[in-house]
Design a protein around this motif. Structure first.
Motif, PDB file in Angstrom:
ATOM      1  N   HIS A  80      14.712 -13.233 -51.760  1.00 39.38           N
ATOM      2  CA  HIS A  80      13.823 -13.626 -50.522  1.00 39.38           C
ATOM      3  C   HIS A  80      12.163 -12.983 -51.324  1.00 39.38           C
ATOM      4  O   HIS A  80      12.085 -11.986 -51.723  1.00 39.38           O
ATOM      5  CB  HIS A  80      13.914 -12.802 -49.345  1.00 39.38           C
ATOM      6  CG  HIS A  80      13.417 -13.582 -48.158  1.00 39.38           C
ATOM      7  ND1 HIS A  80      11.861 -13.753 -48.053  1.00 39.38           N
ATOM      8  CD2 HIS A  80      14.112 -14.173 -47.145  1.00 39.38           C
ATOM      9  CE1 HIS A  80      11.938 -14.490 -47.023  1.00 39.38           C
ATOM     10  NE2 HIS A  80      12.957 -14.791 -46.345  1.00 39.38           N
ATOM     11  N   LYS A 116      16.653 -15.677 -41.213  1.00 35.14           N
ATOM     12  CA  LYS A 116      15.510 -16.348 -40.319  1.00 35.14           C
ATOM     13  C   LYS A 116      15.086 -15.407 -39.236  1.00 35.14           C
ATOM     14  O   LYS A 116      13.785 -15.875 -38.716  1.00 35.14           O
ATOM     15  CB  LYS A 116      15.821 -17.874 -40.127  1.00 35.14           C
ATOM     16  CG  LYS A 116      16.040 -18.497 -41.636  1.00 35.14           C
ATOM     17  CD  LYS A 116      14.786 -18.772 -42.038  1.00 35.14           C
ATOM     18  CE  LYS A 116      13.980 -20.089 -41.588  1.00 35.14           C
ATOM     19  NZ  LYS A 116      12.946 -20.412 -42.409  1.00 35.14           N
ATOM     20  N   PHE A 121      10.350  -9.806 -41.593  1.00 31.13           N
ATOM     21  CA  PHE A 121       9.323 -10.841 -42.232  1.00 31.13           C
ATOM     22  C   PHE A 121       8.231 -11.199 -41.052  1.00 31.13           C
ATOM     23  O   PHE A 121       8.800 -11.881 -40.152  1.00 31.13           O
ATOM     24  CB  PHE A 121       9.840 -11.930 -42.809  1.00 31.13           C
ATOM     25  CG  PHE A 121      10.458 -11.612 -44.130  1.00 31.13           C
ATOM     26  CD1 PHE A 121       9.826 -11.114 -45.297  1.00 31.13           C
ATOM     27  CD2 PHE A 121      11.868 -11.583 -44.167  1.00 31.13           C
ATOM     28  CE1 PHE A 121      10.687 -10.752 -46.530  1.00 31.13           C
ATOM     29  CE2 PHE A 121      12.673 -11.098 -45.436  1.00 31.13           C
ATOM     30  CZ  PHE A 121      11.793 -10.765 -46.326  1.00 31.13           C
TER      31      PHE A 121
ATOM     32  N   LEU B   7       1.751  -4.583 -38.213  1.00 35.00           N
ATOM     33  CA  LEU B   7       2.490  -5.813 -38.933  1.00 35.00           C
ATOM     34  C   LEU B   7       1.878  -7.019 -38.287  1.00 35.00           C
ATOM     35  O   LEU B   7       1.552  -6.948 -36.851  1.00 35.00           O
ATOM     36  CB  LEU B   7       3.765  -5.795 -39.017  1.00 35.00           C
ATOM     37  CG  LEU B   7       4.369  -4.748 -39.999  1.00 35.00           C
ATOM     38  CD1 LEU B   7       3.953  -5.144 -41.502  1.00 35.00           C
ATOM     39  CD2 LEU B   7       4.095  -3.097 -39.932  1.00 35.00           C
ATOM     40  N   GLY B   8       2.140  -8.135 -38.897  1.00 34.00           N
ATOM     41  CA  GLY B   8       1.964  -9.394 -38.194  1.00 34.00           C
ATOM     42  C   GLY B   8       0.610  -9.476 -37.748  1.00 34.00           C
ATOM     43  O   GLY B   8      -0.645  -9.186 -38.135  1.00 34.00           O
ATOM     44  N   ARG B  45       7.557  -6.598 -26.664  1.00 31.38           N
ATOM     45  CA  ARG B  45       7.968  -7.029 -27.667  1.00 31.38           C
ATOM     46  C   ARG B  45       7.884  -6.490 -28.819  1.00 31.38           C
ATOM     47  O   ARG B  45       8.306  -6.796 -29.937  1.00 31.38           O
ATOM     48  CB  ARG B  45       7.926  -8.458 -27.619  1.00 31.38           C
ATOM     49  CG  ARG B  45       8.401  -9.325 -26.287  1.00 31.38           C
ATOM     50  CD  ARG B  45       8.106 -10.623 -26.432  1.00 31.38           C
ATOM     51  NE  ARG B  45       8.902 -11.382 -27.421  1.00 31.38           N
ATOM     52  CZ  ARG B  45       8.570 -12.562 -27.887  1.00 31.38           C
ATOM     53  NH1 ARG B  45       7.439 -13.266 -27.660  1.00 31.38           N
ATOM     54  NH2 ARG B  45       9.220 -13.047 -28.824  1.00 31.38           N
ATOM     55  N   LEU B  72       5.662  -3.189 -34.836  1.00 30.51           N
ATOM     56  CA  LEU B  72       6.304  -4.342 -35.337  1.00 30.51           C
ATOM     57  C   LEU B  72       6.517  -5.601 -34.306  1.00 30.51           C
ATOM     58  O   LEU B  72       7.279  -5.292 -33.444  1.00 30.51           O
ATOM     59  CB  LEU B  72       7.537  -4.020 -35.941  1.00 30.51           C
ATOM     60  CG  LEU B  72       7.724  -2.864 -36.750  1.00 30.51           C
ATOM     61  CD1 LEU B  72       9.115  -2.199 -36.627  1.00 30.51           C
ATOM     62  CD2 LEU B  72       7.331  -3.084 -38.133  1.00 30.51           C
ATOM     63  N   PRO B  74       7.166  -9.189 -32.895  1.00 29.81           N
ATOM     64  CA  PRO B  74       8.437 -10.119 -33.035  1.00 29.81           C
ATOM     65  C   PRO B  74       8.509 -10.801 -34.561  1.00 29.81           C
ATOM     66  O   PRO B  74       7.262 -11.304 -34.907  1.00 29.81           O
ATOM     67  CB  PRO B  74       8.465 -11.254 -32.031  1.00 29.81           C
ATOM     68  CG  PRO B  74       7.799 -10.646 -30.829  1.00 29.81           C
ATOM     69  CD  PRO B  74       6.650  -9.554 -31.576  1.00 29.81           C
ATOM     70  N   VAL B  75       9.449 -10.863 -35.408  1.00 36.62           N
ATOM     71  CA  VAL B  75       9.492 -11.210 -36.500  1.00 36.62           C
ATOM     72  C   VAL B  75       9.317 -12.843 -36.492  1.00 36.62           C
ATOM     73  O   VAL B  75       9.927 -13.310 -35.417  1.00 36.62           O
ATOM     74  CB  VAL B  75      10.621 -10.974 -37.370  1.00 36.62           C
ATOM     75  CG1 VAL B  75      10.736  -9.383 -37.492  1.00 36.62           C
ATOM     76  CG2 VAL B  75      11.774 -11.614 -36.749  1.00 36.62           C
ATOM     77  N   SER B  76       8.686 -13.732 -37.476  1.00 41.34           N
ATOM     78  CA  SER B  76       8.763 -14.764 -37.447  1.00 41.34           C
ATOM     79  C   SER B  76       9.522 -15.632 -38.479  1.00 41.34           C
ATOM     80  O   SER B  76       9.552 -16.924 -38.550  1.00 41.34           O
ATOM     81  CB  SER B  76       7.274 -15.343 -37.870  1.00 41.34           C
ATOM     82  OG  SER B  76       6.525 -14.425 -38.565  1.00 41.34           O
ATOM     83  N   GLY B  77      10.466 -14.725 -39.156  1.00 41.35           N
ATOM     84  CA  GLY B  77      11.498 -15.402 -39.606  1.00 41.35           C
ATOM     85  C   GLY B  77      11.066 -15.386 -41.177  1.00 41.35           C
ATOM     86  O   GLY B  77       9.956 -15.540 -41.535  1.00 41.35           O
ATOM     87  N   GLY B  78      12.239 -15.850 -42.032  1.00 44.84           N
ATOM     88  CA  GLY B  78      11.951 -15.953 -43.445  1.00 44.84           C
ATOM     89  C   GLY B  78      11.673 -17.268 -43.914  1.00 44.84           C
ATOM     90  O   GLY B  78      11.659 -18.179 -43.145  1.00 44.84           O
TER      91      GLY B  78
END
Lengths: 148, 78, 148, 78
Positions: A80, A116, A121, B7-8, B45, B72, B74-78
């Protein structure tokens, strides 16, 4: 057997990585792979994936162990990217080698759903010179719920 | 000193990926930040990690010298 | 868009084929591939796939059209060897490129289930110098039944 | 002449991948073959193609000059 799990700062060649992985597992009848790349043609000029080092790679490694525990695999590869990428750049490569085709498909599918929606990330896109953070998609959570 | 990591989208709100702060109760530390940022950091969240470990109970956190607290979203995914 | 469906008499390089396919579909966010290879380490010295030209490639082509009709894909690749192969040789490469990951997984999985159980190939293996024809596996029919 | 084509294990039984035969009713053609082969060709799970088209009704087939009849045992998969 351990999964080969890597978080990469620099571009990688998915064809070469997949060829090496396949060659390393000659007893596997089948290899299923998923390659995700930055889409072209949608006005995205650049994509950046940020991670948090204390959590991101450890989480990916734990995912790899969970996949190996759930299916009978000969090998598992999870690569990744993080950092800035442009359209056409590879983002993620998951490959599962197994004696039985169904195990390889399910393992790669499961690993992608979890990468995902469930890995650390944060993604932003640049369009028209402006960076914008991407919020989670409901679809990702629906994908994850399939695995119970 | 201790460190806050954003983050983010929280990084944009904070004006940078991290900020040095004086040790002390997290509530007191947050009270020194711009109110919009403090409110965002306390969102339902937003998860918190202390020195790389996720925290499930966010009440009563006291930052010691050298601590790193990460926020942190919410993650937005890889 | 038509599927790229080929029946090959000679060895092929799956990494190069997959790289070319991926490069040809830059708008696809994801590419799922399945590579099947002759297994090593099971005493099989050689494998031969026989086909019947009037039926085999036309059947594969019809399968490609059925897959394209069923899922929203940017591209579909189906390569299948015939003739004699030895352990490690690629037998089949299926790749599906799609905007949405789930479509690509389902399309590749469906194509493989149908190629394995429903296409006109007859397989024999050489072990200890003796050739033996391989009978159909019940598992292949169970796989096919999943698609209704 | 007409041609019979034998796929898979039927090739071993037939001693080769194909055989030239005189035109005529398929029953009469099969009667000229070794009995073990004829019985195998008539097996329930053996499909028949005439000039590259699968046949669903196998009764009453008459081979014309130049016809190719293929006998297709169950496939073993790719």
């Amino acid at each position: 057997m351990a999964a080969d799990v890597r978080l990469l700062a620099d571009p990688f060649d998915p064809a070469a990585k997949l060829a090496a992985f396949t060659a390393a597992h000659p007893a596997a009848g089948g290899v299923v792979s998923f390659l995700g790349q930055v889409r072209s043609g949608e006005g995205v000029e650049a994509l950046e994936l940020r991670h948090y080092p204390p959590l991101t790679l450890p989480g990916m490694t734990a995912l790899g162990q969970a996949v190996l525990a759930r299916w009978a695999l000969d090998g598992l590869l999870i690569l990744h990217r993080h950092g800035q990428m442009t359209p056409g750049d590879p983002i993620v490569l998951v490959a599962a080698a197994a004696r039985h085709r169904r195990d390889a498909f399910a393992a790669a599918d499961f690993a992608m759903d979890h990468l995902k929606s469930d890995s650390w990330f944060w993604k932003r896109e640049r369009r028209g010179g402006e960076w914008r953070w991407i919020e989670p998609r409901d679809q990702d959570h629906a994908d994850l719920a399939r695995w119970g | 000193m201790a460190k806050l990591v954003f983050l983010g989208r929280l990084e944009d709100l904070a004006g940078g990926p991290e900020r040095e702060v004086a040790p002390g109760p997290l509530e007191a530390v947050l009270a020194t930040l711009p109110v919009e940022l403090a409110v965002a950091l306390l969102g339902d969240r937003v998860r918190i990690a202390r020195n790389g470990e996720l925290i499930t109970e966010r009440g009563g956190i006291v930052l010691a010298e050298g601590d790193e607290i990460a926020f942190l979203p919410p993650v937005s995914g890889g």
